[in-house]
Design a protein around this motif. Structure first.
Motif, mmCIF file in Angstrom:
data_model
loop_
_atom_site.group_PDB
_atom_site.id
_atom_site.type_symbol
_atom_site.label_atom_id
_atom_site.label_comp_id
_atom_site.label_asym_id
_atom_site.label_seq_id
_atom_site.Cartn_x
_atom_site.Cartn_y
_atom_site.Cartn_z
ATOM 1 N N TYR A 1 41.168 30.333 43.607
ATOM 2 C CA TYR A 1 40.841 29.594 42.485
ATOM 3 C C TYR A 1 41.199 27.940 42.717
ATOM 4 O O TYR A 1 40.570 27.345 41.990
ATOM 5 C CB TYR A 1 41.930 30.017 41.314
ATOM 6 N N LYS B 1 35.266 27.775 41.917
ATOM 7 C CA LYS B 1 35.273 27.857 40.243
ATOM 8 C C LYS B 1 34.831 29.420 39.956
ATOM 9 O O LYS B 1 33.786 29.786 40.018
ATOM 10 C CB LYS B 1 34.138 26.889 39.694
ATOM 11 N N LYS C 1 34.107 32.807 38.079
ATOM 12 C CA LYS C 1 33.342 33.114 36.754
ATOM 13 C C LYS C 1 33.631 34.557 36.381
ATOM 14 O O LYS C 1 32.786 35.276 35.498
ATOM 15 C CB LYS C 1 32.053 32.784 36.712
ATOM 16 N N PHE D 1 30.989 31.927 45.125
ATOM 17 C CA PHE D 1 31.132 30.831 43.753
ATOM 18 C C PHE D 1 30.825 29.688 44.181
ATOM 19 O O PHE D 1 30.564 29.164 45.189
ATOM 20 C CB PHE D 1 32.938 30.787 43.647
ATOM 21 N N SER E 1 28.212 33.437 41.416
ATOM 22 C CA SER E 1 28.443 32.212 40.643
ATOM 23 C C SER E 1 27.727 31.964 39.323
ATOM 24 O O SER E 1 27.921 30.983 38.518
ATOM 25 C CB SER E 1 27.701 31.220 41.477
ATOM 26 N N HIS F 1 27.612 33.698 35.497
ATOM 27 C CA HIS F 1 28.182 34.470 34.772
ATOM 28 C C HIS F 1 27.720 35.809 34.406
ATOM 29 O O HIS F 1 26.636 35.857 34.008
ATOM 30 C CB HIS F 1 28.501 33.845 33.485
#
Length: 270
Positions: free
Chosen positions: A126, A130, A132, A150, A237, A239
């Motif tokens: 984290y 980033k 998701k 990511f 990366s 959603h």
């Protein structure tokens, strides 16, 4: 005037000689080296075989001492070789731009090909990425032979893969490597221990030609997975979607988790 012309000629020859010597010995350019490193081979498990003259093969040592020595080499800006759960890898501090350039030089790797990062704990992801997806999904796949891609965070070294907003992250199922990340307290840049376009390696003797350019080689014995496929690389990366970048050695089990348990759909089918 004649004296000045003579002085100028002599001075220019001297300056040219100095520049030539500097280029040979690594002063200019910065990335050249005058002589190989004195490589330390640190043995986590018994090994046999003749070593090159430049190698210091140390008897099997306490893992804590090996960890400390390897971490020091990394913090000094060197590249090291380490075992992972899939193949042997080359590692350096991801936040050290000079060390990252060394990895590309050692592998003769195209600088447009990205390097993954390796961290010790899921919570570290984290900080540099980033995320998701649910943390439970991360825990189902990591530690393990999977690289998750990511969007990178602002804190990650901007000179690491500057051509992309994405970064792959690994937590190998390898206690030594996870402890190494924890000891360094920052991510490692990680790639396979071989010259680009050559086969991945499962034992340290298979990349012996690279040893002179490495500060430390951690010999963890032969890697159990004989496929040489490396980790499965999956882009998370977007959603609720995933994309397999490299099938690797854990393709089926990874897809089962992504689709069967978390209901993600493949971008390749969309």
């Amino acid at each position: 005037m004649k004296y000045l012309r003579t002085f100028a000629v002599v001075f220019n020859k001297y300056r040219a000689a100095r520049f030539s010597h500097a280029a040979v010995c690594g002063v200019l350019p910065e990335r050249a080296m005058c002589k190989p490193l004195k490589t330390k081979v640190l043995t986590l498990s018994p090994a046999a075989g003749d070593e090159p003259a430049f190698v210091t093969r140390e008897a099997r040592a306490d893992p804590t001492d090996i960890l400390s020595c390897t971490a020091k080499a990394l913090k000094d800006g060197h590249v090291v070789a380490v075992p992972t759960d899939t193949i042997y890898g080359l590692a350096c501090l991801a936040q050290n731009a000079g060390a990252v350039r060394k990895i590309y030089d050692i592998k003769s790797r195209n600088e447009q090909k990205p390097l993954a990062i390796c961290v010790g704990e899921i919570q570290d992801i984290y900080k540099y990425c980033k995320v998701k997806v649910k943390e439970e999904l991360l825990a189902d796949l990591l530690p393990g032979p999977v690289t998750l891609v990511f969007e990178r965070s602002q804190i990650l070294n901007k000179e690491l893969n500057p051509f992309t907003r994405l970064v792959g992250v690994r937590i190998p199922d390898c206690t030594f490597l996870r402890r190494l990340c924890q000891t360094c307290k920052e991510p490692l840049a990680l790639t396979s221990a071989n010259v680009s376009a050559q086969s991945s390696t499962l034992a340290v003797h298979e990349f012996k030609d690279l040893w002179p350019k490495l500060a430390v080689v951690v010999d963890g014995g032969p890697i159990g997975d004989q496929s040489r496929l490396g980790s499965t690389v999956v882009d998370l990366s977007v959603h609720s979607r995933y994309r397999i970048i490299r099938a690797g050695c854990a393709f089926s089990s990874t897809v089962d988790v992504l689709e069967g348990k978390y209901g993600l759909s493949s971008l390749d089918l969309g």
